[in-house]
Design an enzyme around this catalytic site. Structure first.
Site, PDB file in Angstrom:
ATOM      1  CB  CYS A  57     -37.688  12.562 -33.190  1.00 16.73           C
ATOM      2  SG  CYS A  57     -35.908  12.683 -33.007  1.00 16.73           S
ATOM      3  CB  SER A 107       1.820   1.846   2.818  1.00 16.82           C
ATOM      4  OG  SER A 107       3.180   1.828   2.533  1.00 16.82           O
ATOM      5  CG  ASP A 113     -10.796   3.004  -3.014  1.00 21.23           C
ATOM      6  OD1 ASP A 113      -9.879   3.544  -2.375  1.00 21.23           O
ATOM      7  OD2 ASP A 113     -11.134   3.355  -4.160  1.00 21.23           O
ATOM      8  CE  LYS A 149      -3.615  -0.209  -4.984  1.00 28.97           C
ATOM      9  NZ  LYS A 149      -3.056   0.910  -5.647  1.00 28.97           N
ATOM     10  CB  CYS A 206     -36.601  15.430 -35.945  1.00 26.51           C
ATOM     11  SG  CYS A 206     -37.076  15.989 -34.298  1.00 26.51           S
ATOM     12  CD  GLU A 266      -7.348  -9.511   5.241  1.00 30.85           C
ATOM     13  OE1 GLU A 266      -7.167  -8.284   5.161  1.00 30.85           O
ATOM     14  OE2 GLU A 266      -6.997 -10.195   6.224  1.00 30.85           O
ATOM     15  CE  LYS A 284      -4.458  -1.548  -1.115  1.00 29.83           C
ATOM     16  NZ  LYS A 284      -5.001  -0.206  -1.121  1.00 29.83           N
ATOM     17  CB  CYS A 289     -36.288  15.844 -29.180  1.00 34.32           C
ATOM     18  SG  CYS A 289     -37.261  15.731 -30.691  1.00 34.32           S
ATOM     19  CB  CYS A 337     -34.310  17.602 -32.175  1.00 37.12           C
ATOM     20  SG  CYS A 337     -33.892  15.867 -32.401  1.00 37.12           S
ATOM     21  CE1 TYR A 365      -5.661  -2.524   7.775  1.00 37.74           C
ATOM     22  CE2 TYR A 365      -7.598  -1.891   6.516  1.00 37.74           C
ATOM     23  CZ  TYR A 365      -6.379  -1.573   7.087  1.00 37.74           C
ATOM     24  OH  TYR A 365      -5.888  -0.317   6.975  1.00 37.74           O
TER      25      TYR A 365
HETATM   26  S1  IVH Z   1      -3.341  -4.386   5.672  1.00 38.44           S
HETATM   27  C1  IVH Z   1       0.768  -3.854   7.126  1.00 38.44           C
HETATM   28  N1  IVH Z   1      -5.637  -5.098   4.623  1.00 38.44           N
HETATM   29  O1  IVH Z   1      -4.504  -0.377   2.021  1.00 38.44           O
HETATM   30  C2  IVH Z   1      -0.460  -3.954   6.335  1.00 38.44           C
HETATM   31  N2  IVH Z   1      -4.860  -2.890   4.227  1.00 38.44           N
HETATM   32  O2  IVH Z   1      -1.730   0.263   1.005  1.00 38.44           O
HETATM   33  C3  IVH Z   1      -1.371  -2.834   6.555  1.00 38.44           C
HETATM   34  N3  IVH Z   1      -6.380  -1.508   2.915  1.00 38.44           N
HETATM   35  O3  IVH Z   1      -3.418   1.882   4.441  1.00 38.44           O
HETATM   36  C4  IVH Z   1      -2.571  -2.822   5.770  1.00 38.44           C
HETATM   37  N4  IVH Z   1      -7.950  -3.035   2.665  1.00 38.44           N
HETATM   38  O4  IVH Z   1      -5.919   1.606   4.140  1.00 38.44           O
HETATM   39  C5  IVH Z   1      -4.725  -4.113   4.766  1.00 38.44           C
HETATM   40  N5  IVH Z   1      -7.666  -5.845   3.789  1.00 38.44           N
HETATM   41  C6  IVH Z   1      -6.760  -4.875   3.934  1.00 38.44           C
HETATM   42  C7  IVH Z   1      -6.950  -3.589   3.377  1.00 38.44           C
HETATM   43  C8  IVH Z   1      -5.954  -2.636   3.540  1.00 38.44           C
HETATM   44  C9  IVH Z   1      -7.587  -1.783   2.407  1.00 38.44           C
HETATM   45  C10 IVH Z   1      -5.671  -0.221   2.764  1.00 38.44           C
HETATM   46  C11 IVH Z   1      -5.241   0.389   4.068  1.00 38.44           C
HETATM   47  C12 IVH Z   1      -3.782   0.629   3.958  1.00 38.44           C
HETATM   48  C13 IVH Z   1      -3.541   0.536   2.495  1.00 38.44           C
HETATM   49  C14 IVH Z   1      -2.168  -0.022   2.254  1.00 38.44           C
END
Ligand code: IVH
Length: 665
Positions: free
Chosen positions: A431, A81, A116, A313, A410, A112, A114, A425, A407, A224
């Site tokens: 009104c 993560s 979702d 974030k 009115c 890049e 991130k 209404c 309403c 990614y």
């Molecule tokens: S790199 C070692 N790049 O974010 C790095 N993650 O909190 C591994 N995610 O589980 C992740 N966009 O699901 C990377 N451009 C991006 C991303 C990305 C979304 C998510 C991914 C990961 C989570 C990490």
């Protein structure tokens, strides 16, 4: 190779090329209809020769048999993560830490969005999609191969000649916002489960035991990073490795950039933040990764995340708070909307005190009550909404909320029209609440754009009896205004000046300002450019309106009933007398409109246009498009499988053209 097999190979290659152009290069070269046609052809050949079906054929995405459960898959390399930063200060500290540890300054980052969605790992063996797994706890995930195979943005077979024996790519599966909305709308109609947001929808789709169902969900994928790769790769940077991934036919986010130092990261964060509302997928921040792979190795890891990367974030767009009260609001068209009055809470950087509850059905579905703790979401510029109740925090003795029967403005009895979820209404401009909203709309930015005339001031002016209709605005005097609370002489004069200035407008803004139901900016523009005058609009027939692009029977009916209403005709008359003007709509030259004066009928199915786009093109070129063939028809454009209209045209000796003619025009 038998000829039929050779043909199959050609079609598969074509389909794969089209998908690559669409998903990876973002440059579609054919229409969906053409793709479908070719796909159907392949399907038919494979049906006749089932022995020639291979697992990488584009037809094999439709979904395998349902599974009993998901197999566990151990990741050869952990799926890590990311650490987080939330502020510019934290970002600077991250960059300073890395600079100090590495001795490199400035550091280049691969920046890049991130995404979702859900992290997945996809493994290719000898170029063929072999296996796909969820992240799970990072060391073991679930086998979702059958579901991932249904995602068109994921190639079943890699492109190019230099394919490693084994390649693992990692990336995010997402559902597009437009796809999510479409999906939910259909699910609602069918009485099926809807999803709260695209992320949940993507997760639900991947954890679906019946891959046939997943195949119908609008999922997408962006890679990614790389996981395990069998061969030694000579890339120096992370961004180079993603460029290579792209050449293999796997989509990489087009917004990725290389930036320098904390300053470059910050600029990227701001740029993406600005783009965010226009993207068709959800992102919750951006990610910065040290681009130099040797430097990544040097920096290494901390427990479960790399030291060389972090997520920056965006402020949360969901928060919990308490509903202090529930009110109802009367909209411009009489719609009654329940609104939750909230204990103030900061959502995505903005303090929110009200959130829409949409309508009675939604209140019932979510069972929202006064005193409840709820999740509130704010997305972009849209009105915040109550997403969900935290039932465990519901106070004892709370009561269900019931919508009023009359309403609140009115006191007219509310009605629910057939097929609508909202209460209305029916009193229209009798009104006060609707009258206020109509005027607020009339003066708003996209309409007459009267500066300095905000919602509160309009409400006050209606309450004080200064104005009843938009036309009354143009007869206001300084003396009328300065008696209003908090209105000084200077503001009064400024406002009068803005009102005067707004008198010169454009026909489309004027039509939009009238506030006809279902007539937004785009339709107003169509009406202005096609019908060209208010006088003509007043007497136009619904059938004539339906010939215009994007105007269907419902909108056409709304327009004709608006102009049929005596009160509306009066207000328009008064507005014209007050001196509202606009420039004549420029009539395009004959050269720009080669089809001027021609009445054309479209028939049969078209492959390169939808009906609406074909009609729009013809209208733009000056033609009139009607639905039935008669002696007045000058030309018939016949697509595939044209039927009775074509026969009739031939009988009447009317000129017939094919779709290509329209393409070449
Ligand atoms: S790199 C070692 N790049 O974010 C790095 N993650 O909190 C591994 N995610 O589980 C992740 N966009 O699901 C990377 N451009 C991006 C991303 C990305 C979304 C998510 C991914 C990961 C989570 C990490």
């Amino acid at each position: 190779m038998p000829p039929i097999n050779a043909e199959i190979q050609v079609i598969r290659k074509q389909l794969n090329d089209y998908a690559y152009q669409y998903y990876v290069l973002d440059e579609p070269t054919i229409s969906d209809a053409q793709y479908d046609e070719l796909y159907q052809k392949l399907l038919a050949i494979e049906k006749a020769h089932p022995d020639l079906i291979t697992p990488d054929s584009p037809t094999q995405r439709v979904g395998d048999k349902p599974l009993d459960g998901f197999k566990q898959i151990k990741h050869e390399m952990s799926m890590l993560s990311l650490g987080n930063v939330f502020t510019e200060q934290e970002l600077k500290e991250f960059d300073e830490r890395l600079t100090e540890l590495s001795g490199v300054s400035p550091i280049c980052y691969a920046a890049e969005p991130k995404l979702d969605g859900l992290a997945v790992s996809i493994t290719y063996l000898e170029g063929q999609l072999f296996q796909a797994a969820t992240r799970g706890d990072g060391s073991t995930g679930e086998d979702i191969t059958a579901n991932v195979k249904t995602i068109k943005a994921v190639p079943l077979k890699l492109r190019g000649d230099n394919i490693p024996h084994k390649l693992e790519v990692r990336g995010e599966v997402i559902m597009t916002r437009s796809g999510f909305e479409r999906y939910n709308r259909q699910a609602e109609i069918k009485g099926e489960k809807t999803f709260a947001n695209p992320r949940n929808a993507a997760a639900g789709s991947l954890r679906q035991l019946d891959p046939c169902k997943t195949a119908r969900r609008p999922l997408a994928f962006y890679a990614y990073s790389l996981g395990v790769v069998s061969e030694y790769l000579k890339f120096k940077t992370h961004s180079q490795s993603l460029d290579w991934v792209k050449t293999l036919g796997i989509a990489v986010n087009p917004l990725n950039q290389i930036v320098i130092g904390a300053h470059g990261c910050m600029q990227f964060y701001q740029m993406i933040g600005e783009k965010r509302p226009t993207l068709d997928y959800d992102i919750d921040g951006v990610v910065y990764k040290v681009d130099d792979l040797a430097l990544q190795i040097k920096l290494g890891f901390v427990t479960k995340s790399p030291r060389w990367a972090t997520a920056h974030k965006f402020p949360a767009e969901e928060a919990t708070t308490i509903i202090e009260n529930i009110d109802v609001q009367v909209g411009r068209t009489g719609s009654i909307t329940p609104v939750a009055r909230l204990h103030p809470v900061v959502v995505g950087g903005v303090t929110v005190t009200n959130a829409t509850l949409h309508n009675e059905d939604e209140i019932r579905r979510k069972d929202v009550r006064i005193g409840d703790t709820v999740f509130v979401r704010r997305a972009g510029d849209v009105i915040p909404e109550v997403v969900k109740v935290v039932l465990s925090k519901r106070p004892k003795g709370s009561q269900q909320f019931n919508m009023p029967t009359h309403c609140p403005a009115c006191e007219t009895k509310l009605v629910k029209l057939e097929g609508e979820a909202v209460l209305r209404c029916p009193a229209g401009l009798y009104c006060d609440a609707q009258r206020k909203q109509a005027i607020i709309h009339f003066v708003s930015r996209k309409a007459l754009d009267i500066d300095g005339l905000g919602d509160k001031l309009v409400e006050l002016m209606v309450d004080e009896g200064l104005i009843k209709t938009p036309a009354d605005l143009f007869h206001l005097k300084k003396q009328d205004l300065i008696q209003l609370e908090r209105m000084g002489e200077k503001s009064a004069l400024n406002l009068l000046q803005s009102i005067e200035k707004s008198k010169h407008t454009s026909l489309d803004k004027f039509i939009y300002a009238l506030g006809i139901r279902e007539v937004g900016e785009a339709t107003a523009l169509t009406l202005a450019t096609q019908i060209k005058s208010i006088k003509a609009l007043k007497t136009i027939k619904a059938e004539q309106l339906e010939e215009l692009p994007d105007i269907g029977p419902i909108v056409a009916k709304r327009i004709t009933s608006f102009f049929a209403e005596e009160h509306n005709r009066q207000v328009i008359e008064q507005l014209m007398q007050a001196g509202i003007t606009w420039d004549e709509i420029q009539t395009p030259s004959a050269k720009e409109q080669p089809l001027i004066g021609k009445t054309i009928v479209l028939t049969g199915s078209l492959s390169q246009f939808t009906r609406a786009t074909a009609k729009a093109k013809l209208l733009k070129l000056g033609a009139k498009v009607t639905s039935s063939v008669s002696k007045k028809t000058d030309l018939v454009i016949a697509g595939e499988n044209a039927g009775s209209k074509l026969t009739k045209a031939e009988k009447l000796g009317i000129e017939v053209k094919d779709e290509q003619w329209l393409v070449d025009l």
